[in-house]
Motif scaffolding. Structure first.
Motif, PDB file in Angstrom:
ATOM      1  N   VAL A   1     -15.829   0.960  -4.401  1.00  0.00           N
ATOM      2  CA  VAL A   1     -15.729   0.402  -3.046  1.00  0.00           C
ATOM      3  C   VAL A   1     -17.082  -0.148  -2.589  1.00  0.00           C
ATOM      4  O   VAL A   1     -17.158  -1.211  -1.966  1.00  0.00           O
ATOM      5  CB  VAL A   1     -15.189   1.455  -2.062  1.00  0.00           C
ATOM      6  CG1 VAL A   1     -15.153   0.890  -0.648  1.00  0.00           C
ATOM      7  CG2 VAL A   1     -13.795   1.907  -2.461  1.00  0.00           C
ATOM      8  N   ILE A   2     -18.168   0.563  -2.905  1.00  0.00           N
ATOM      9  CA  ILE A   2     -19.489   0.092  -2.507  1.00  0.00           C
ATOM     10  C   ILE A   2     -19.767  -1.284  -3.113  1.00  0.00           C
ATOM     11  O   ILE A   2     -20.166  -2.225  -2.425  1.00  0.00           O
ATOM     12  CB  ILE A   2     -20.592   1.089  -2.941  1.00  0.00           C
ATOM     13  CG1 ILE A   2     -20.520   2.357  -2.090  1.00  0.00           C
ATOM     14  CG2 ILE A   2     -21.983   0.457  -2.809  1.00  0.00           C
ATOM     15  CD1 ILE A   2     -21.477   3.457  -2.534  1.00  0.00           C
ATOM     16  N   GLN A   3     -19.510  -1.417  -4.424  1.00  0.00           N
ATOM     17  CA  GLN A   3     -19.790  -2.692  -5.072  1.00  0.00           C
ATOM     18  C   GLN A   3     -18.852  -3.782  -4.540  1.00  0.00           C
ATOM     19  O   GLN A   3     -19.269  -4.920  -4.343  1.00  0.00           O
ATOM     20  CB  GLN A   3     -19.661  -2.552  -6.592  1.00  0.00           C
ATOM     21  CG  GLN A   3     -20.066  -3.788  -7.380  1.00  0.00           C
ATOM     22  CD  GLN A   3     -21.510  -4.199  -7.116  1.00  0.00           C
ATOM     23  OE1 GLN A   3     -22.334  -3.392  -6.712  1.00  0.00           O
ATOM     24  NE2 GLN A   3     -21.798  -5.478  -7.298  1.00  0.00           N
TER      25      GLN A   3
ATOM     26  N   VAL B   1       0.835  -1.202   0.000  1.00  0.00           N
ATOM     27  CA  VAL B   1       0.000   0.000   0.000  1.00  0.00           C
ATOM     28  C   VAL B   1       0.872   1.256   0.000  1.00  0.00           C
ATOM     29  O   VAL B   1       0.638   2.190  -0.773  1.00  0.00           O
ATOM     30  CB  VAL B   1      -0.957  -0.008   1.222  1.00  0.00           C
ATOM     31  CG1 VAL B   1      -1.676   1.325   1.364  1.00  0.00           C
ATOM     32  CG2 VAL B   1      -1.961  -1.148   1.097  1.00  0.00           C
TER      33      VAL B   1
ATOM     34  N   GLY C   1     -16.481   5.912 -10.513  1.00  0.00           N
ATOM     35  CA  GLY C   1     -15.564   6.475  -9.530  1.00  0.00           C
ATOM     36  C   GLY C   1     -15.191   5.587  -8.356  1.00  0.00           C
ATOM     37  O   GLY C   1     -15.642   4.450  -8.234  1.00  0.00           O
ATOM     38  N   HIS C   2     -14.348   6.169  -7.483  1.00  0.00           N
ATOM     39  CA  HIS C   2     -13.832   5.455  -6.315  1.00  0.00           C
ATOM     40  C   HIS C   2     -14.953   4.926  -5.430  1.00  0.00           C
ATOM     41  O   HIS C   2     -14.926   3.786  -4.990  1.00  0.00           O
ATOM     42  CB  HIS C   2     -12.962   6.393  -5.474  1.00  0.00           C
ATOM     43  CG  HIS C   2     -11.833   7.015  -6.219  1.00  0.00           C
ATOM     44  ND1 HIS C   2     -10.592   6.455  -6.302  1.00  0.00           N
ATOM     45  CD2 HIS C   2     -11.770   8.161  -6.936  1.00  0.00           C
ATOM     46  CE1 HIS C   2      -9.791   7.224  -7.026  1.00  0.00           C
ATOM     47  NE2 HIS C   2     -10.487   8.273  -7.423  1.00  0.00           N
ATOM     48  N   GLY C   3     -15.923   5.805  -5.150  1.00  0.00           N
ATOM     49  CA  GLY C   3     -16.985   5.465  -4.195  1.00  0.00           C
ATOM     50  C   GLY C   3     -17.764   4.247  -4.636  1.00  0.00           C
ATOM     51  O   GLY C   3     -17.943   3.294  -3.859  1.00  0.00           O
ATOM     52  N   THR C   4     -18.232   4.239  -5.895  1.00  0.00           N
ATOM     53  CA  THR C   4     -19.045   3.109  -6.347  1.00  0.00           C
ATOM     54  C   THR C   4     -18.225   1.833  -6.470  1.00  0.00           C
ATOM     55  O   THR C   4     -18.744   0.742  -6.257  1.00  0.00           O
ATOM     56  CB  THR C   4     -19.732   3.440  -7.684  1.00  0.00           C
ATOM     57  OG1 THR C   4     -18.843   4.182  -8.508  1.00  0.00           O
ATOM     58  CG2 THR C   4     -20.986   4.268  -7.449  1.00  0.00           C
TER      59      THR C   4
ATOM     60  N   LEU D   1       0.900   4.031  -2.945  1.00  0.00           N
ATOM     61  CA  LEU D   1       0.434   5.389  -2.669  1.00  0.00           C
ATOM     62  C   LEU D   1       1.455   6.422  -3.092  1.00  0.00           C
ATOM     63  O   LEU D   1       1.129   7.421  -3.742  1.00  0.00           O
ATOM     64  CB  LEU D   1       0.152   5.558  -1.167  1.00  0.00           C
ATOM     65  CG  LEU D   1      -1.117   4.897  -0.639  1.00  0.00           C
ATOM     66  CD1 LEU D   1      -1.169   5.036   0.867  1.00  0.00           C
ATOM     67  CD2 LEU D   1      -2.338   5.535  -1.268  1.00  0.00           C
TER      68      LEU D   1
ATOM     69  N   THR E   1      -6.352  -1.273  -3.246  1.00  0.00           N
ATOM     70  CA  THR E   1      -5.666  -0.864  -2.021  1.00  0.00           C
ATOM     71  C   THR E   1      -6.488  -1.224  -0.787  1.00  0.00           C
ATOM     72  O   THR E   1      -5.963  -1.715   0.213  1.00  0.00           O
ATOM     73  CB  THR E   1      -5.421   0.660  -2.039  1.00  0.00           C
ATOM     74  OG1 THR E   1      -4.773   0.994  -3.261  1.00  0.00           O
ATOM     75  CG2 THR E   1      -4.585   1.095  -0.865  1.00  0.00           C
ATOM     76  N   VAL E   2      -7.793  -0.976  -0.858  1.00  0.00           N
ATOM     77  CA  VAL E   2      -8.672  -1.299   0.276  1.00  0.00           C
ATOM     78  C   VAL E   2      -8.685  -2.807   0.503  1.00  0.00           C
ATOM     79  O   VAL E   2      -8.651  -3.291   1.638  1.00  0.00           O
ATOM     80  CB  VAL E   2     -10.108  -0.798  -0.007  1.00  0.00           C
ATOM     81  CG1 VAL E   2     -11.055  -1.287   1.059  1.00  0.00           C
ATOM     82  CG2 VAL E   2     -10.122   0.716  -0.081  1.00  0.00           C
TER      83      VAL E   2
ATOM     84  N   PRO F   1      -5.309  -5.059   2.756  1.00  0.00           N
ATOM     85  CA  PRO F   1      -5.275  -5.539   4.136  1.00  0.00           C
ATOM     86  C   PRO F   1      -6.448  -6.474   4.454  1.00  0.00           C
ATOM     87  O   PRO F   1      -6.364  -7.287   5.368  1.00  0.00           O
ATOM     88  CB  PRO F   1      -5.349  -4.251   4.969  1.00  0.00           C
ATOM     89  CG  PRO F   1      -5.975  -3.251   4.075  1.00  0.00           C
ATOM     90  CD  PRO F   1      -5.552  -3.611   2.686  1.00  0.00           C
TER      91      PRO F   1
ATOM     92  N   GLU G   1     -16.423   2.647 -13.220  1.00  0.00           N
ATOM     93  CA  GLU G   1     -16.613   3.729 -14.212  1.00  0.00           C
ATOM     94  C   GLU G   1     -17.132   4.997 -13.554  1.00  0.00           C
ATOM     95  O   GLU G   1     -16.837   6.096 -14.011  1.00  0.00           O
ATOM     96  CB  GLU G   1     -17.603   3.284 -15.287  1.00  0.00           C
ATOM     97  CG  GLU G   1     -17.007   2.338 -16.301  1.00  0.00           C
ATOM     98  CD  GLU G   1     -17.984   2.023 -17.417  1.00  0.00           C
ATOM     99  OE1 GLU G   1     -19.107   2.575 -17.401  1.00  0.00           O
ATOM    100  OE2 GLU G   1     -17.632   1.231 -18.286  1.00  0.00           O
TER     101      GLU G   1
ATOM    102  N   THR H   1      -7.919   2.187  -6.133  1.00  0.00           N
ATOM    103  CA  THR H   1      -8.382   2.423  -4.762  1.00  0.00           C
ATOM    104  C   THR H   1      -8.978   1.151  -4.171  1.00  0.00           C
ATOM    105  O   THR H   1      -8.656   0.755  -3.051  1.00  0.00           O
ATOM    106  CB  THR H   1      -9.440   3.549  -4.750  1.00  0.00           C
ATOM    107  OG1 THR H   1      -8.823   4.765  -5.127  1.00  0.00           O
ATOM    108  CG2 THR H   1     -10.063   3.692  -3.369  1.00  0.00           C
TER     109      THR H   1
ATOM    110  N   LEU I   1     -17.608  -3.951  -1.511  1.00  0.00           N
ATOM    111  CA  LEU I   1     -18.107  -4.376  -0.196  1.00  0.00           C
ATOM    112  C   LEU I   1     -19.346  -5.258  -0.352  1.00  0.00           C
ATOM    113  O   LEU I   1     -19.512  -6.240   0.373  1.00  0.00           O
ATOM    114  CB  LEU I   1     -18.437  -3.139   0.659  1.00  0.00           C
ATOM    115  CG  LEU I   1     -17.233  -2.363   1.198  1.00  0.00           C
ATOM    116  CD1 LEU I   1     -17.686  -1.070   1.864  1.00  0.00           C
ATOM    117  CD2 LEU I   1     -16.443  -3.205   2.190  1.00  0.00           C
TER     118      LEU I   1
END
Lengths: 716, 716
Positions: free
Chosen positions: B399-401, B190, B394-397, B194, B683-684, B687, B392, B680, B403
């Motif tokens: 990570v949401i998908q 990581v 962005g970062h937020g979607t 970064l 990276t999440v 760990p 497509e 992103t 999770l």
């Protein structure tokens, strides 16, 4: 006077408070024409959504009502319908107040912070008191009808089944409302942010963004209507379960039967009064500490509730707090003798004082959960600040630290709940746990007031922005809104914490029912039975699957929003130039359809799972193992659901406030690298804290209630 | 011939295979001078880290060994030391092969894909066979010594305690190695990403990045040494627990005692042979389907293992598969009569055929878990593609998908495990579950081979990049590495799935031990006992707390790496210009110190938790409830840990491959918006899948084993 009648009167006091205060709120100035126009659009969108949601739920509800009536009798069917309708009403009224108070709060904030706070908090208090009042009235009036008009004994099977069916109605509507509203609000929020803030580079709540009205509608249908239905459900289930457990465990009470059945209602009633008093203590007192003002109100309510509950118990038990009340089996305690002579003994009695002390445990637990949630989601403490700091190195580290905090945040609430279980159980066995849960929920009016305040101020900020009000107004609404993330997280922690206790009460009802309905079945609930393990594993799976469905639904619907907004931008260049107005209604309509479609399957998961598991194991390993697996399923859901819900709600709140903390000028402030990363974290936290996480609470209860109804149906 | 001796011989076959094959691997060309220089730096860093790690663990180990010896006797102390040392040896050898095979794989890939695959897979197979062989030898030789030289009966208490202590030694080292290695590898990974990819805009594995060697060292100490120690532990605990359960449950076996105790060892032994045969089937056969080649090898091993296990059971039971073997209590089954006459009956016997069929359940379960993991982490299926698509926006979607997929990915493995529990239990009660777990682990040699192959190819790619080899070489190593994410996820799913079964066996050992040590204690393990609920909740908390600590540690250490690299860049402008070489050793040293420091406290959590819970509840509610809470704690850990570990490992793998899928040219390819978002997510996931998730597996086992040892210590 009859205790039930007193409770009904106290429930009516809450409703009257609601009507009187709503006149005050609605009488306040609604701002200029532009503000009213925006508010009107939000109002229209919210009403359109709720209408569609309740129509869909209504169809499912009618089918389920018919099934309940056919299998358990017409009385239970009526109970289901009452629970369902009033759950819907609670959400509907809450939303209606909220969409009218938002613009008035924005207008009041023009005069000052205190004025804005007063208006927004009053609006929240209306929702809070109506939730608590309607919930209390639903059970009390129905119970009064059954025992007075219909002439049933208070602990007759028909009464028990009807109370469970009432709770089922409330829960079923609540899961649809929580999930549907949760998907709506977060799909609109995430979609609006992605396409507005990230792609187009326009600020939040910019009127050029076609999704901006949908986002504001979402606050009302999700955070207000959905939350109100959820807490209504939690109240009805908890108080109802305590009454059911009383009927099942306490036999041969003689003259004490009716008072003991009515006592949970009376505790709910007196705490409505203490909650109303508490609302008047929410004042800034010259300072600007909004959270402090909130705490003053809560603290006053909690402190006043101690003597109020003591009085209620004293009154119900005819002024006698020390005589032991006998019970069949409240559980077993270790007698604590040295090892050689040691053994467990059944708890067979408790006193009024024990019930009072158990209730105090519930009050303390509520305070602890609020305090812990504040620690994990407030900007003044390590968790939120650690996420803000991790944002400096980018999106990835922000999300990693947020996930770490969300996992960690389960520890202290779990320890508090475990402590509450141990102490209340040592006091009065299962009845102690039931009373701890009841006293927690008795404060629902105040807790919901704190929560329902949030979407009002959130909307007020949006309206101020869109209507182009002075910067200073937005600053005030932002100050009011800042505590909203914490109070929202508090309510969810409170609801799921109480669900932990309530589910234990429901599980006790399940085992007691089982013994009554199937006396010849020798069900082995021991952890050594592999079907218990199977049930625990399958139960633990449900919150994960449910969470996955909720998260996916938000992601998918948010993607649709992005596409719609892109299309609108492309079709009319005037939108970005500010010369023509976007088609807000089209986006609202799109999100509405998506949310309704996506809420159905996950909501049915907890309804069908107990039935499938029971009949599945029945085929493989016979009825006794099926009962054991079903019971274990119930505990698996609560054990796993508690952690999933706590981690999601606290984690989401922490991410949101880490963003706010950075926006306040820390770690580079707005538009810094840290801020971009924090926006990502906030987006991730959105469906965590407002869709999947809170809907786990009704899900846990539905699983338990369906199992109870299944037992009754199998025995019928 | 004695079954134990045969098992020892078969264990030696694995070790011989390892030595012969390692000569082949080390005999291959090691590339040009620059490649050897880079490989030397990685080797040096890895050795320095492992030396420091084992020194620290050694100190903890000595303290624990003394405590074990003092409370349970010198034999148990020796067992602990054997388990601990061999666990360390397994990791150490694996790492040593890996750091030498990496550069040779890069060199071989210059000749062709098949050449690269052969070399990398052989290196993995060496680690795999040594893990399985050393684990088998550890138990078999120690058991042989105890029953032959020391003259104990096979089911004597001293033997049981010593086997448990052996497992404890393996587990304790393994959790340190998994967590320390996991923190190292992900902090370096990581941190390097970064500061390199994101800040400086240089590609992965660029020699100008001071953290690049640390990143490659991490692959070896985490994914190879840590993983090897983990699987060594899983093998020893599973086979050991099956033997312990045999000793506890099957009394009066007469001549069958020794064969039944040795049978799990023999099954492990014959499957070493089938695993070795399988390794020779890993061939591309003209095509380029690397995953297909892997599957051919695994499938051959699994298919050959069916007759091999049948033969082992047939041989051990003297050619008789149909005679019932009596047992004290293998659990209860529902007799399945109509309701009125229904009841549960204790299973009191099983046949050799039942054991065989239970073993087949374990093999099928292994296949199912591999297949499900491939579905959730492979680039050809919905889950990974849905994450790629969500990138497509962005970062937020993203990570949401991600999770959502990580939550969802728990469902099918859980259903498979539940199915495995039910079928094997119906066949032979608890002994059936134990044999299903044993046959799963019997394939460990092959599964570890698939996994240990990953870090070799990963490093090979890094060396090719840093040494400036031709693009075509990197393409080949990338093709080899692409399946690495899936095989890594497979091993973790496999380990945690087997842990689910093994923990049930350990729990059965706990309850049986309890009945033996404290016959007068009437422990109520029923779900109706609130101390059982308390135990379940506290147990369920442990994986969450543990996960939080692991995630935080990675975030913190990665932040240190970022700072160090920034300093190096600032102090010497020549680094970025490519004129001076960065101080790689300084970064390696920094990560080493951080990883060692951060691994201590979380690793001690599962050791201390059972002790604290036992004595805590003892004080509050007496010994019987303390035993009940402790037992429930064990199940709480496994129920919650299973989901936490499954979701983290599969989710992390899916994120990683979603990035790879985009890099292959989908959704805009490299450097698109989707690619940034996918980085992103990766990276999440790091760990998640390589630090917190896999370490949950030894954590579960340690909690269970400490509880067993606590019982023995209390009774002593």
């Amino acid at each position: 006077m009859d205790l039930v009648i007193i409770s009904i009167v106290l429930g009516l006091v809450a409703v009257i408070y609601g009507f009187v205060t709503s006149r005050q709120v609605l009488g306040a100035g609604a701002g200029n024409e532009r503000m009213q126009e925006i508010a009107g659009a939000i109002q229209e969108g919210a009403q359109a959504y709720l209408k569609r949601q309740y129509t869909t739920i209504g169809i499912v509800g009618i089918v389920v009502a018919v099934i309940v009536a056919l299998t358990l009798g017409i009385t239970s069917g009526v109970g289901f319908v009452i629970g369902a309708i009033l759950s819907g009403v609670a959400g509907f009224i809450g939303m209606n107040i909220s969409v009218r108070a938002n613009v008035r709060t924005a207008a009041a904030a023009q005069s000052g912070l205190q004025q804005g706070l007063t208006l927004a908090f009053r609006a929240g208090a209306i929702t809070g008191m109506l939730v608590a009042g309607l919930a209390l009235l639903a059970i009390a009036v129905f119970f009064w009808y059954l025992t007075s008009i219909a002439g049933h004994a208070a602990n007759e099977r028909e009464v028990i089944d009807a109370l469970v069916a009432l709770a089922f109605g409330a829960s079923l509507i609540s899961i649809f409302a929580r999930l549907g509203g949760g998907i709506f609000t977060k799909a609109a929020d995430v979609g609006a942010d992605l396409v507005g803030k990230v792609e187009a580079g326009i600020p939040e709540d910019d009127p050029r963004n076609p999704a901006v009205i949908a986002d504001n509608v979402g606050d009302n249908v999700g955070d207000c209507a959905g939350m109100a239905a959820d807490l209504f459900e939690t109240y009805v289930v908890t108080v109802g379960a305590t009454m059911v457990l009383t009927a099942l465990l306490l036999s041969d009470l003689g003259d004490l039967l009716m008072p003991m059945m009515a006592l949970p209602l009376l505790i709910g009633g007196v705490c409505i009064v203490t909650s109303i008093i508490g609302t008047y203590a929410v004042r800034l007192g010259g300072g600007t500490n909004v959270m402090g003002a909130m705490y003053k109100g809560f603290l006053l309510t909690a402190v006043l509730s101690v003597p109020a509950i003591l009085g209620a118990i004293w009154f119900a038990l005819g002024g006698d707090l020390n005589t032991a009340i006998g019970a069949e089996n409240l559980g077993n305690v270790d007698v604590g003798a040295p090892l050689a002579e040691e053994g467990t003994a059944a708890i067979t009695s408790f006193t009024g004082l024990d019930l009072f002390l158990s209730s105090v445990v519930g009050l303390v637990l509520t305070g602890l959960i609020i305090w812990i949630t504040e620690y994990y989601t407030g900007t003044g403490f390590r968790p939120v600040r650690s996420i803000a700091k991790a944002s400096e190195t980018g999106h990835g580290t922000n999300v990693i630290q947020g996930l770490a905090i969300s996992l960690e945040s389960t520890a202290l609430p779990t320890l508090a709940i475990v402590g509450g279980i141990i102490v209340s159980y040592q006091l009065a066995g299962l009845m102690g746990i039931a009373y701890a849960a009841t006293s927690m929920l008795a404060l629902a009016g105040m807790v919901v007031a704190l929560d329902a305040y949030g979407p009002v101020t959130d909307n007020a900020g949006g309206i101020a922005e869109m209507a182009g009000l002075d910067e200073s107004v937005r600053e005030k609404t932002d100050a009011l809104d800042a505590v909203g993330n914490t109070t929202k997280a508090v309510t969810k922690g409170y609801a799921i914490g109480s669900a932990g206790l309530a589910a234990l009460v429901l599980f006790a009802a399940y085992t007691t029912d089982l013994a009554e309905f199937f006396p010849e079945a020798d069900v082995d609930f021991s952890l050594e039975n592999p079907y218990v393990i199977v049930g625990l594993l399958l139960g633990a799976l449900l919150p994960y699957l449910f969470g996955a469905m909720g998260m996916t639904a938000v992601g998918r619907a948010a993607g649709d929003v992005v596409k719609d907004v892109r299309e609108q931008f492309a079709a009319d260049k005037g939108i970005m130039a500010g010369t023509s107005r976007p088609d807000y209604a089209r986006t609202v309509d799109l999100v509405t359809k998506a949310a309704i479609k996506e809420m159905i399957i996950p909501s049915l998961l907890p309804v069908l799972a107990p039935i499938v598991v029971y009949f599945g194991i029945l085929l493989i390993a016979g009825q006794e193992n099926a009962f054991a697996a079903l019971g274990a399923l119930l505990l698996g859901v609560i054990v796993s659901g508690l952690f999933v819900a706590l981690s999601m709600t606290a984690g989401g709140g922490a991410w949101d406030n880490a963003k706010k903390y950075i926006e306040d000028g820390n770690h580079g402030g707005k538009n810094s690298v840290a801020h971009h990363a924090a926006v990502t974290g906030d987006t991730v936290g959105d469906p965590y804290k407002d869709t999947a996480g809170p809907a786990v609470n009704p899900m846990i209860k539905i699983t338990n209630i369906v199992a109870l109804l299944l037992l009754a149906a199998l025995a019928a």
